[in-house]
Design an enzyme around this catalytic site. Sequence first.
Site, PDB file in Angstrom:
ATOM      1  N   ASP A  64       0.840  -1.202   0.000  1.00  0.00           N
ATOM      2  CA  ASP A  64       0.000   0.000   0.000  1.00  0.00           C
ATOM      3  C   ASP A  64       0.874   1.251   0.000  1.00  0.00           C
ATOM      4  OD1 ASP A  64       0.874  -0.191   2.603  1.00  0.00           O
ATOM      5  OD2 ASP A  64      -1.089   0.146   3.526  1.00  0.00           O
ATOM      6  N   SER A  65       2.205   1.044   0.004  1.00  0.00           N
ATOM      7  CA  SER A  65       3.128   2.155  -0.251  1.00  0.00           C
ATOM      8  C   SER A  65       2.866   2.728  -1.648  1.00  0.00           C
ATOM      9  CB  SER A  65       4.586   1.707  -0.123  1.00  0.00           C
ATOM     10  OG  SER A  65       4.802   0.526  -0.871  1.00  0.00           O
ATOM     11  N   ASP A  69      -1.108  -6.037  -0.244  1.00  0.00           N
ATOM     12  CA  ASP A  69      -1.452  -5.392   1.027  1.00  0.00           C
ATOM     13  C   ASP A  69      -2.953  -5.172   1.131  1.00  0.00           C
ATOM     14  OD1 ASP A  69       0.342  -4.772   3.063  1.00  0.00           O
ATOM     15  OD2 ASP A  69       1.270  -3.162   1.897  1.00  0.00           O
ATOM     16  N   LYS A  90      -1.336  -9.292   2.798  1.00  0.00           N
ATOM     17  CA  LYS A  90      -0.567  -8.864   3.975  1.00  0.00           C
ATOM     18  C   LYS A  90      -1.450  -7.963   4.826  1.00  0.00           C
ATOM     19  CE  LYS A  90       3.150  -5.882   3.778  1.00  0.00           C
ATOM     20  NZ  LYS A  90       2.668  -4.751   4.591  1.00  0.00           N
ATOM     21  N   GLU A 145      -1.451  -5.513   8.495  1.00  0.00           N
ATOM     22  CA  GLU A 145      -0.635  -4.861   9.522  1.00  0.00           C
ATOM     23  C   GLU A 145      -1.271  -5.029  10.897  1.00  0.00           C
ATOM     24  OE1 GLU A 145       0.202  -0.759   8.664  1.00  0.00           O
ATOM     25  OE2 GLU A 145       1.050  -1.199   6.700  1.00  0.00           O
ATOM     26  N   GLU A 147       9.244  -4.226  10.416  1.00  0.00           N
ATOM     27  CA  GLU A 147       9.716  -2.957   9.842  1.00  0.00           C
ATOM     28  C   GLU A 147      10.297  -2.051  10.930  1.00  0.00           C
ATOM     29  OE1 GLU A 147       6.978  -1.096   7.137  1.00  0.00           O
ATOM     30  OE2 GLU A 147       8.172   0.733   7.007  1.00  0.00           O
TER      31      GLU A 147
HETATM   32  O1  KIV Z   1       3.597  -1.096   1.651  1.00  0.00           O
HETATM   33  C1  KIV Z   1       4.770  -1.523   1.592  1.00  0.00           C
HETATM   34  O2  KIV Z   1       5.502  -1.288   0.628  1.00  0.00           O
HETATM   35  C2  KIV Z   1       5.253  -2.317   2.706  1.00  0.00           C
HETATM   36  C3  KIV Z   1       6.701  -2.706   2.694  1.00  0.00           C
HETATM   37  C4  KIV Z   1       7.577  -1.544   2.862  1.00  0.00           C
HETATM   38  C5  KIV Z   1       7.004  -3.781   3.647  1.00  0.00           C
HETATM   39  O3  KIV Z   1       4.514  -2.646   3.570  1.00  0.00           O
END
Ligand code: KIV
Length: 273
Positions: A53-54, A92, A122, A124, A191
């Site tokens: 989600d980056s 994510d 993924k 969090e 992280e």
């Molecule tokens: O969203 C993302 O890119 C991440 C990574 C930096 C682990 O969660």
Amino acid sequence: MSTYNENAKPKVTAARCREMKRKGEKIACLTAYDYTMAQIVDAAGVDFILVGDSAANVMMGYETTLPITLDDMITYAKGVVRGAKRAMVVVDMPFGYYQGCRDTAIESAVRIMKETGAAAVKMEGGSEIRESIAGVLSAGIPVCGHLGLTPQSVNKFGGYGIRAKEDAEAQRLIDDAKMLDEMGCFAIVLEKIPAALAAKVAAEVSVPIIGIGAGSGVDGQILVVQDMLGMNRGFSPKFMRRYADLANVMENALSRYVSDVKSVDFPNESEQY
Ligand code: KIV
């Protein structure tokens, strides 16, 4: 007509990630958000590609990851899945689509799996999202956990500083990692935490630990691909190694193109019909 190719390299799977840890093989992970980049990342031999989600920051220019939607993530993930031939694609779950409600979490994860063809999601957080993780796992969807600095909680943390420096938070993180391991997550991203803590966690759980800013004593590493390729001039945290200076390479090529167009050097005789 079948598209099955028995000569193709086997796809990396959730089970293979756990096997890699058992055998002491390190897991190389990177993010990607589009088809073209995914093809390059895959060809380089990366084991697991995260549609992070980056993308909210890197692709959309938001300051945090909070605004990105499930539809946005699905659009990015569709391209990445088409580009990745060998790597496992993990997507994510975005902020607001899984916290606090098991059914919402299952619905979001099912949409990701059905609409993108990804191999896993993924999520969090630790014990506070236990029910949501359990729900997604119960639907047969592999889950990668994410502990330490969890950017979707930036407003709770008050910034993007190092997490788990104090004993109480470190102990909570260890307990959460053990819980995710026992629940059956196939990997956990840690992280921006002290390297010694990350190494201790990796030694105490059977699930692979993928670090970002978590030192070398873990089972694999992940970076944001645009950052490590030097495409993002404004971002250079201590943990990031820059493997190329693509922003300069690209800007140079693009400005040569602009000047060739302006001077009518491009296209030349051989570049036209
Ligand atoms: O969203 C993302 O890119 C991440 C990574 C930096 C682990 O969660």
